[in-house]
Design a protein around this motif. Structure first.
Motif, PDB file in Angstrom:
ATOM      1  N   PHE A   7      41.095  60.767  50.431  1.00  0.00           N
ATOM      2  CA  PHE A   7      39.876  59.977  50.262  1.00  0.00           C
ATOM      3  C   PHE A   7      39.219  60.370  48.948  1.00  0.00           C
ATOM      4  CE2 PHE A   7      35.294  59.169  51.291  1.00  0.00           C
ATOM      5  CZ  PHE A   7      35.419  57.787  51.377  1.00  0.00           C
ATOM      6  N   GLU A  51      36.859  55.116  47.891  1.00  0.00           N
ATOM      7  CA  GLU A  51      35.453  54.913  48.288  1.00  0.00           C
ATOM      8  C   GLU A  51      34.766  53.947  47.325  1.00  0.00           C
ATOM      9  OE1 GLU A  51      31.538  55.564  47.149  1.00  0.00           O
ATOM     10  OE2 GLU A  51      33.130  56.384  45.915  1.00  0.00           O
ATOM     11  N   THR A  98      38.033  50.173  48.829  1.00  0.00           N
ATOM     12  CA  THR A  98      36.960  49.733  49.726  1.00  0.00           C
ATOM     13  C   THR A  98      36.472  48.348  49.319  1.00  0.00           C
ATOM     14  OG1 THR A  98      36.270  51.947  50.332  1.00  0.00           O
ATOM     15  CG2 THR A  98      34.565  50.259  50.388  1.00  0.00           C
ATOM     16  N   ASN A 127      39.944  48.985  52.551  1.00  0.00           N
ATOM     17  CA  ASN A 127      39.069  49.703  53.472  1.00  0.00           C
ATOM     18  C   ASN A 127      37.812  48.857  53.653  1.00  0.00           C
ATOM     19  OD1 ASN A 127      37.806  51.847  54.941  1.00  0.00           O
ATOM     20  ND2 ASN A 127      36.701  52.390  53.070  1.00  0.00           N
ATOM     21  N   SER A 223      29.853  53.918  65.005  1.00  0.00           N
ATOM     22  CA  SER A 223      28.982  53.498  66.115  1.00  0.00           C
ATOM     23  C   SER A 223      29.836  52.730  67.120  1.00  0.00           C
ATOM     24  CB  SER A 223      27.881  52.581  65.578  1.00  0.00           C
ATOM     25  OG  SER A 223      28.451  51.421  65.000  1.00  0.00           O
ATOM     26  N   MET A 238      39.026  56.080  59.789  1.00  0.00           N
ATOM     27  CA  MET A 238      38.733  57.435  59.316  1.00  0.00           C
ATOM     28  C   MET A 238      37.355  57.836  59.850  1.00  0.00           C
ATOM     29  SD  MET A 238      38.228  56.657  55.307  1.00  0.00           S
ATOM     30  CE  MET A 238      37.273  55.282  54.748  1.00  0.00           C
ATOM     31  N   THR A 239      37.240  59.120  60.142  1.00  0.00           N
ATOM     32  CA  THR A 239      35.983  59.563  60.751  1.00  0.00           C
ATOM     33  C   THR A 239      35.595  60.957  60.293  1.00  0.00           C
ATOM     34  OG1 THR A 239      34.905  60.145  62.849  1.00  0.00           O
ATOM     35  CG2 THR A 239      37.295  60.315  62.801  1.00  0.00           C
ATOM     36  N   ASN A 273      38.565  63.585  58.775  1.00  0.00           N
ATOM     37  CA  ASN A 273      38.216  64.065  57.446  1.00  0.00           C
ATOM     38  C   ASN A 273      38.195  65.605  57.397  1.00  0.00           C
ATOM     39  OD1 ASN A 273      37.362  63.854  54.857  1.00  0.00           O
ATOM     40  ND2 ASN A 273      35.342  63.030  55.325  1.00  0.00           N
ATOM     41  N   TYR A 310      23.473  58.299  52.700  1.00  0.00           N
ATOM     42  CA  TYR A 310      24.089  57.666  53.873  1.00  0.00           C
ATOM     43  C   TYR A 310      23.084  57.161  54.898  1.00  0.00           C
ATOM     44  CZ  TYR A 310      28.955  57.914  52.810  1.00  0.00           C
ATOM     45  OH  TYR A 310      30.170  57.680  52.236  1.00  0.00           O
TER      46      TYR A 310
HETATM   47  C1  LIG Z   1      35.105  59.082  55.883  1.00  0.00           C
HETATM   48  C2  LIG Z   1      34.126  57.971  55.632  1.00  0.00           C
HETATM   49  C3  LIG Z   1      34.222  57.238  54.458  1.00  0.00           C
HETATM   50  C4  LIG Z   1      33.323  56.195  54.190  1.00  0.00           C
HETATM   51  N1  LIG Z   1      33.428  55.485  53.021  1.00  0.00           N
HETATM   52  C5  LIG Z   1      32.562  54.482  52.741  1.00  0.00           C
HETATM   53  C6  LIG Z   1      32.618  53.750  51.518  1.00  0.00           C
HETATM   54  O1  LIG Z   1      33.464  53.988  50.666  1.00  0.00           O
HETATM   55  N2  LIG Z   1      31.700  52.784  51.300  1.00  0.00           N
HETATM   56  C7  LIG Z   1      30.737  52.474  52.222  1.00  0.00           C
HETATM   57  O2  LIG Z   1      29.939  51.561  51.961  1.00  0.00           O
HETATM   58  N3  LIG Z   1      30.655  53.144  53.385  1.00  0.00           N
HETATM   59  C8  LIG Z   1      31.541  54.134  53.664  1.00  0.00           C
HETATM   60  N4  LIG Z   1      31.455  54.820  54.835  1.00  0.00           N
HETATM   61  C9  LIG Z   1      30.415  54.415  55.792  1.00  0.00           C
HETATM   62  C10 LIG Z   1      31.025  53.527  56.843  1.00  0.00           C
HETATM   63  O3  LIG Z   1      31.555  52.345  56.297  1.00  0.00           O
HETATM   64  C11 LIG Z   1      29.983  53.152  57.856  1.00  0.00           C
HETATM   65  O4  LIG Z   1      28.918  52.481  57.259  1.00  0.00           O
HETATM   66  C12 LIG Z   1      29.467  54.394  58.486  1.00  0.00           C
HETATM   67  O5  LIG Z   1      30.506  55.183  58.968  1.00  0.00           O
HETATM   68  C13 LIG Z   1      28.511  54.074  59.607  1.00  0.00           C
HETATM   69  O6  LIG Z   1      29.087  53.220  60.507  1.00  0.00           O
HETATM   70  P1  LIG Z   1      28.286  52.896  61.812  1.00  0.00           P
HETATM   71  O7  LIG Z   1      26.973  52.328  61.373  1.00  0.00           O
HETATM   72  O8  LIG Z   1      29.170  51.952  62.582  1.00  0.00           O
HETATM   73  O9  LIG Z   1      28.107  54.187  62.507  1.00  0.00           O
HETATM   74  C14 LIG Z   1      32.320  55.875  55.122  1.00  0.00           C
HETATM   75  C15 LIG Z   1      32.238  56.615  56.306  1.00  0.00           C
HETATM   76  C16 LIG Z   1      33.116  57.653  56.558  1.00  0.00           C
HETATM   77  C17 LIG Z   1      32.996  58.408  57.836  1.00  0.00           C
END
Ligand SMILES: Cc1cc2nc3c(=O)[nH]c(=O)nc-3n(C[C@H](O)[C@H](O)[C@H](O)COP(=O)(O)O)c2cc1C
Length: 429
Positions: A7, A51, A98, A127, A223, A238-239, A273, A310
């Motif tokens: 990643f 990403e 992505t 992605n 979620s 991925m988590t 991860n 985030y």
């Molecule tokens: C390992 C990992 C990588 C992620 N990479 C991106 C990314 O490149 N761009 C993005 O907008 N969100 C990224 N996310 C966020 C996810 O797309 C998502 O918004 C986040 O996991 C929350 O999802 P949820 O609201 O369903 O819990 C990533 C999340 C994780 C766990």
């Protein structure tokens, strides 16, 4: 055996690191990505996940100073321009840039991904994210993001439409019948007249059916709604969950959801991860980790900036020595809930100093870490690890030329690629 993914991103990342070469500028040239793609393919990885986001972060302290001064998620290069360089330099590796379903029109995405799949002989994919930040929405002309679950509803329909566009050409539509002067059989190319809640499209697509039929999709939404999206639509999840019990519960939950959507339990893989810390001796690895923790304690700003990014919540405005605040967000919900759960009983300062080692802490020699990864996978049940490393050659080489051979000697990762297509290799075991 288990799977490996890398990643990383196509933006500035490691410009201050002693070993990053010309880190301040290398990220702007394709050569770094070509070298990394070749290295991880040599090591037997399944894929690189790239990403991305479409905004300059400004949640932390309410302005862009932190992001711009530190090179934090800005500036970046466009992934769909960088990806073909990596595909051309490799033969087996999948590359997943992505792509935001919320702001990428389905017709354009169907065409771009079909093209990448053709150019790479069946190694294309994306992605999928729904975008989590209001600034992204504003960059595309909206006031803010739609509601969290609505973004996933739209994403479901986006995947449905993109798939119908790919299927608007039968796989054998290209006949090249020179005797009768027929290049494409018109009976095998179909209008789709898609009319949904969010999208309409007449079709057909003006690209051939992709070699994989459907390029590979991954996603990371954790979620309940995000996992349903995954179970319905994607090949790889991925988590960031931490701890063996939580990892196992996450995977069991996803497998149950796959069955709800009529899919086989092994039709979608989970990558956890991790950020291995490797040394020539156990002591050296532990010293490296201790140095990383000390650096973090000395500069908790970087963690506050990451948490703000985030969650969409400005962690610059809270008292560092008060208990962690309660968090509610329309942005990345599971990531924010994970932060909340892990910070119970801690002050913001304590939590922001806390090392984030990934799903499990991996600290040691390549062989010791390889053994630990094997044990973790047995307990969790599968399917692999998503390696998160700084994007410079020395850091990547520790993984590809230290850890991967140790994993292979133990029979834990692949010794070659069995199939020409990315998905077939991903679902092989
Ligand atoms: C390992 C990992 C990588 C992620 N990479 C991106 C990314 O490149 N761009 C993005 O907008 N969100 C990224 N996310 C966020 C996810 O797309 C998502 O918004 C986040 O996991 C929350 O999802 P949820 O609201 O369903 O819990 C990533 C999340 C994780 C766990």
């Amino acid at each position: 055996m288990f799977h490996l993914g890398l990643f990383t991103g196509c933006g500035v990342q490691s410009w201050k690191d002693m070993w990053s070469g010309e880190g301040a500028t290398d990220w702007m040239s394709p050569q770094l990505y070509i070298d990394v793609a070749r290295a991880v393919e040599r090591a037997g990885f399944d894929c690189i996940i790239l990403e991305d986001a479409h905004f300059v972060p400004d949640v932390f302290r309410g302005n862009t100073d932190f992001a711009l001064k530190n090179g934090f998620h800005a500036p970046k290069m466009d992934l769909f321009v960088m990806t073909p360089f990596m595909l051309t330099a490799t033969k087996h590796l999948g590359i997943l840039p992505t792509l935001t379903t919320t702001f990428h029109p389905p017709y354009m995405a169907a065409r771009t991904l079909a093209t990448l799949d053709h150019l790479s002989g069946g190694r294309g994919g994306a992605n999928l994210v729904m975008s989590h930040n209001d600034r992204t929405a504003q960059n595309f002309g909206l006031d803010g993001q739609a509601d969290h679950d609505l973004r996933y509803d739209q994403g479901d329909e986006w995947v449905q439409l993109v798939t119908e566009l790919w299927n608007s050409w039968d796989a054998d539509a290209l006949t090249v019948d020179r005797d009768n002067g027929v290049y494409v059989d018109p009976a095998k190319v179909h209008e789709i007249h898609f009319s949904g809640r969010f999208y309409r499209s007449r079709g057909p697509l003006n690209s051939l059916h992709p070699p994989q039929g459907r390029p590979v999709f991954s996603q990371a939404g954790g979620s309940g709604r995000g996992k349903d999206f995954a179970a319905r639509n994607v090949d790889l999840v991925m988590t960031n969950v931490t701890g063996i019990d939580t990892m196992k519960a996450f995977r069991d939950d996803l497998v149950a959801r796959l069955e709800t959507f009529g899919r086989k339990p092994d039709s979608c893989k989970v990558m956890f991860n991790v950020a291995p810390v490797l040394g020539e001796t156990q002591r050296e690895a532990e010293e490296k980790r201790a140095a990383a923790v000390a650096a973090r304690e000395a500069n908790i700003e970087s963690n506050l900036g990451w948490m703000s990014y985030y969650s969409g919540i400005d962690f610059g405005k809270f008292d560092l020595d008060a208990p962690m605040p309660q968090m509610h967000t329309n942005a990345s919900r599971s990531t924010t809930q994970n932060l909340q759960a892990k910070s119970t009983g801690l002050t913001l300062r304590e939590f922001a100093s806390y090392p984030s080692g990934g799903a499990v802490e991996l600290v040691g020699t390549p062989d010791a870490v390889a053994a630990q990864m094997g044990e973790v996978m047995v307990e969790v049940g599968g399917d692999g690890f998503l390696i998160q490393q700084p994007m410079f050659r020395r850091a990547i080489s520790e993984i590809t030329d230290g850890l991967a051979p140790a994993l292979r000697r133990r029979g834990l990762i692949r010794d070659g690629y069995s199939y020409p297509h990315f998905r077939d290799n991903l679902l092989e075991f």
